[in-house]
Every structure is written in structure tokens, then in C-alpha cells.
Design an enzyme around this catalytic site. Structure first.
Site, PDB file in Angstrom:
ATOM      1  CB  CYS A   1      -0.937  -0.001   1.211  1.00 27.85           C
ATOM      2  SG  CYS A   1      -2.159  -1.319   1.204  1.00 27.85           S
ATOM      3  CG  ASN A   2       4.850   0.946   1.239  1.00 27.21           C
ATOM      4  OD1 ASN A   2       4.445  -0.090   1.759  1.00 27.21           O
ATOM      5  ND2 ASN A   2       5.936   0.973   0.481  1.00 27.21           N
TER       6      ASN A   2
END
Length: 376
Positions: free
Chosen positions: A158-159
Site C-alpha cells: 500500500c505504500n
């Protein structure tokens, strides 16, 4: 698994990444797309016949109203049979290419550009593995110039949208006047596992299918001042990895199910929150800015507890993270592209003013927090 919640270590280490030159790249366009069917949380529970009170509670207390999902159709007995890993990889490819193409077109339209203007395409995904990569598939699908340079970031989680933005902002700074796009395409339905465990419930209650694209361009030396592209300048990046929490978020092989499965440790929101102040202060170090000077906060829609933890630890308000909260409510967690859905909502509000500063923040496996500083 237990993750220590000791106070973060002193900053130390390397300085934030500052982009060189007097004319840093600007964000000149954004676009998003979804796929599949919009399901409410009760819809999902009913579709899979989930009756366990603990599992239902996870879904119904998630602060998510609906998500776009592509799930198997019921068989002749009304049962949705789990898909084998090969079918899930096929689903990921189909959805990532379809959503990615739609988000890319929307982004270029907002940037006032055409496919023929694209000079670098960076594609981000975690929900499936592709070789050739998504960038090559989209170049073929859309008829993009075969000489367009490209890169693929796979498996960062997700980063990864901000990891990609960091790299591509550097590319744009080195190629003034040329257009680059970061595209995050996540078919989270291709990472679903159907069983009765709470581990699976946390993941299945949270993620949705979505893609987001963002275009960057550095002004060329001969650009007329009136031709300077609109959009915020990308000024700096700062990262923080939490090695003691390296296994807190992971996508690995489940031998019992014979497929990949995602795991989220329950303490992740608190670990992320405890380190948010550290990385934001590093981002602002040397700029003369304080957190109270930041007008716009665009944070990954990681989940209700993640958002609450960031609010508390950074001293923000719910209004500061209204876009993040709204994206979670309307789309769930769309992984690496979530912050671009929030950025699009901010632009649609038309509330930014010249001189405003903004902070972009994403979190993911590692465990990692990524940040960027922008200015309109």
C-alpha cells in the site's frame, strides 16, 4: 505475533530527499477508476453466507459503506466457490489492465495531454504478478509509443504509490518538459481467500478494486511563465521503515489453501501511528514549516484504526483527513492508489490556494511509512 510499541528511535540517518533545481516537477493530472460491482458490507456478508458474529462485527464496524469487488458468481447451488491461484492471476491481469487504462486516460485528460505525449510510464501493483509487466501490457493495449520508457514496481504494498512518485519525480526533474505518469492498479479481489478465520475476515472486510494515476512534468527551460503547468510542486520525500514490524503486513503463500494470502497484524495501526510523527518531522526538517502550517493532508485509506491513530499522533482533525475518510467509506482500501483517490477529491473541492503546502502519506509492508511534501 506481538509488535513492540516502544518509542521510535531518534531520527538519525539520511536527510529527506530534496528534488534538485529551481523548477521541481509538478503534479499536472490525476485520474481514478474502479471495476466490478459495488457491494455494501452486508451485501458481502450475505453473498458468502457469513454468519459468525465476530466476523460480521469486523465487516460492520469498518467505517466502509461500499467497495468495488469482482467475486466469483454463485454455482448451481448458490455457493461462490473459491478460485484457484491461476484464475486469480488471470483476474488480476484483466482487471489491472482494464482499470489501469481507464485511470490513465482520465489522468491524461485532466492534464490536457494525449497518449502520444507520454514519455515515461511507471506501473505499481501488489495484488498479482505479471511478466511482462503491467507497463508493457498497457503500452500494447493502448497503442502507446513503443519508445516510451517504463518501469514496474511490484510487491511493495500500500505504500508503493509514493515510492514510485519519488522515483518518477526524479525522472521528471531530469527530463524537463517531458510527461511522466505513475499508475497504481490493484485488483484486490484477486487476493481474496474464503475461510472462516478472523485473519481472513480482517482482509476481506477492508480491500476494494481500484486504480489511480498521477501525471508529473517539470517546466522546460524555454517554457513561457504563462505556460507553467498548474498543480503542486513536488518538493521532498521522507521514509521510515520499522524493521521490528517487518512481518506485520505480508502477502505470502498459504499452504493450507494452496494460494497466496494477505496478513495484517492487529497492532499495525498503533505501530504506524507511533512512527507517523517521526517521519513527518523529518520531511519538514529544514523547511521552516511546522505541522500546523500544512493545509492539506492526503493519507492512505488504510482502515478506520489507522486513520484514527494518525489523527491522534499528528494532532490532526477529522476535517484534515476528510478525503481519506471519504475514500475509505466509498471504496475501502484500494491499496497503493488510495492516496490518489483522496488527491482527486481535494482537487474537485477547489479549495487549494497558491502557496499552500500539503503532505502525502502512505503506509504498508515493511512496515513502512512514506511521505511527500508538495506546494501549490
Amino acid at each position: 505475533m506481538t509488535i513492540g510499541l516502544d518509542a521510535p528511535a531518534p531520527a538519525g540517518g539520511t536527510a529527506p530527499t530534496r528534488l534538485p533545481g529551481p523548477r521541481p516537477p509538478r503534479i499536472v493530472g490525476v485520474g481514478t477508476a474502479t471495476a466490478g460491482t459495488a457491494y455494501s458490507q452486508p451485501d458481502v456478508l450475505d453473498a458468502f453466507g457469513i454468519t459468525d458474529p465476530k466476523v460480521r462485527s469486523v465487516f460492520l464496524n469498518s467505517a466502509i459503506e461500499r467497495r468495488h469487488l469482482t467475486v466469483p458468481e454463485p454455482d448451481e447451488h448458490g455457493v461462490r466457490v473459491p478460485e484457484p491461484q491461476g484464475d486469480l492471476l488471470d483476474k488480476h491481469k484483466r482487471l489491472a489492465v482494464g482499470m489501469g487504462a481507464e485511470a490513465l486516460r482520465a489522468c491524461l485528460k485532466r492534464a490536457g495531454a494525449e497518449l502520444g505525449d507520454l514519455r515515461h510510464l511507471c506501473c505499481v501493483t501488489t495484488t498479482g504478478f505479471l511478466t511482462p509487466g503491467l507497463s508493457a501490457l498497457l503500452i500494447r493495449e493502448l497503442g502507446i509509443d513503443r519508445h516510451c520508457s517504463r518501469s514496474d514496481i511490484v510487491g511493495m504494498g500500500c505504500n508503493a504509490g509514493l515510492n514510485a512518485l519519488n522515483v518518477v519525480a526524479g525522472w521528471a526533474a531530469a527530463h524537463p518538459g517531458e510527461l511522466a505518469v505513475v499508475l497504481c492498479a490493484e485488483a484486490c479481489s484477486a487476493a481474496y481467500a474464503f475461510d472462516s478465520t478472523l485473519r481472513t475476515a480482517v482482509v476481506n472486510s477492508l480491500f476494494g478494486d481500484g486504480a489511480g494515476a498521477v501525471a508529473l512534468r517539470s517546466p522546460a527551460p524555454d517554457d513561457h511563465p504563462a505556460a507553467t503547468p498548474e498543480g503542486p510542486r513536488v518538493l521532498a520525500f521522507a521514509s521510515c521503515i520499522i524493521p521490528e514490524a517487518v512481518d506485520a503486513m505480508r502477502y505470502d503463500w498459504d499452504r493450507d489453501l494452496g494460494r497466496f494470502s494477505f496478513f495484517l497484524d492487529p497492532q499495525v495501526p498503533y505501530v504506524v501511528g507511533a512512527h507517523a510523527e517521526l517521519v513527518v518531522d523529518r520531511l519538514l526538517d529544514g523547511t521552516g514549516l511546522r505541522r500546523s502550517d500544512i493545509r492539506h493532508w492526503l493519507v492512505h485509506s488504510g482502515g478506520k484504526k489507522v486513520i484514527d491513530s494518525v489523527v491522534v499522533n499528528l494532532g490532526l482533525t477529522r476535517h484534515d483527513l476528510r478525503h481519506t475518510v471519504g475514500v475509505l467509506r466509498d471504496h475501502g482500501n484500494v491499496s497503493s492508489g488510495s492516496f490518489l483517490f483522496s488527491y482527486e477529491r481535494l482537487l474537485d473541492e477547489r479549495v487549494t490556494r497558491p502557496g499552500d503546502h500539503g503532505v502525502l502519506m502512505t503506509m504498508g509492508p515493511g512496515s513502512t511509512i512514506e511521505t511527500a511534501l508538495v506546494q501549490w
